[in-house]
Design a protein around this motif. Structure first.
Motif, short mmCIF file in Angstrom:
data_model
loop_
_atom_site.label_atom_id
_atom_site.label_comp_id
_atom_site.label_asym_id
_atom_site.label_seq_id
_atom_site.Cartn_x
_atom_site.Cartn_y
_atom_site.Cartn_z
N MET A 103 0.82 -1.19 0.00
CA MET A 103 0.00 0.00 0.00
C MET A 103 0.87 1.26 0.00
O MET A 103 0.50 2.25 -0.61
N ASN A 104 2.00 1.19 0.68
CA ASN A 104 2.89 2.34 0.73
C ASN A 104 3.44 2.69 -0.65
O ASN A 104 3.57 3.85 -0.98
N ILE A 105 3.78 1.68 -1.44
CA ILE A 105 4.33 1.91 -2.77
C ILE A 105 3.30 2.58 -3.67
O ILE A 105 3.62 3.49 -4.43
N LEU A 106 2.06 2.16 -3.57
CA LEU A 106 0.99 2.76 -4.36
C LEU A 106 0.78 4.22 -3.98
O LEU A 106 0.60 5.08 -4.85
N LEU A 107 0.85 4.53 -2.70
CA LEU A 107 0.68 5.91 -2.23
C LEU A 107 1.82 6.79 -2.74
O LEU A 107 1.59 7.94 -3.18
N ILE A 108 3.03 6.27 -2.72
CA ILE A 108 4.18 7.03 -3.23
C ILE A 108 4.03 7.27 -4.74
O ILE A 108 4.28 8.37 -5.23
N PHE A 109 3.62 6.26 -5.47
CA PHE A 109 3.43 6.38 -6.91
C PHE A 109 2.36 7.42 -7.25
O PHE A 109 2.54 8.27 -8.13
#
Length: 77
Positions: free
Chosen positions: A1-7
Motif C-alpha cells: 500500500m505504501n508503494i501505491l501511495l508514493i506512486f
C-alpha cells in the motif's frame, strides 16, 4: 500500500508541475499577442551582423554620451 501511495503522490506532483508550466507559457503567449504582436527575434545572430549593429547604434551612443558628459578633472597624485 505504501508503494501505491508514493506512486500516486509522484504522479500528482508531476501533474501539478505540468499544469503550472502550461499556465506560465500560456501567459507568456498572451503577453506576446497583446503587447508584442510583431516581435521578431532571431534564433541566432552572425558575428558580422553583430558588429554591424554595434557600429551603427552602440558606438554612436557611446561617443555621444562621452561628448555630452562634462570632463572630469584629472586626478593629481
Amino acid at each position: 500500500m505504501n508503494i501505491l501511495l508514493i506512486f500516486v503522490t509522484m504522479l500528482m506532483i508531476l501533474g501539478a508541475t505540468l499544469f503550472v508550466g502550461v499556465l506560465f507559457f500560456s501567459y507568456l503567449k498572451y503577453l506576446k499577442k497583446t503587447r508584442y504582436p510583431n516581435w521578431k527575434f532571431p534564433d541566432y545572430i552572425s558575428v558580422g551582423y553583430a558588429e554591424y549593429l554595434y557600429n551603427k547604434f552602440i558606438r554612436k551612443n557611446i561617443k555621444k554620451f562621452t561628448e555630452e558628459r562634462p570632463k572630469a578633472k584629472a586626478e593629481t597624485k
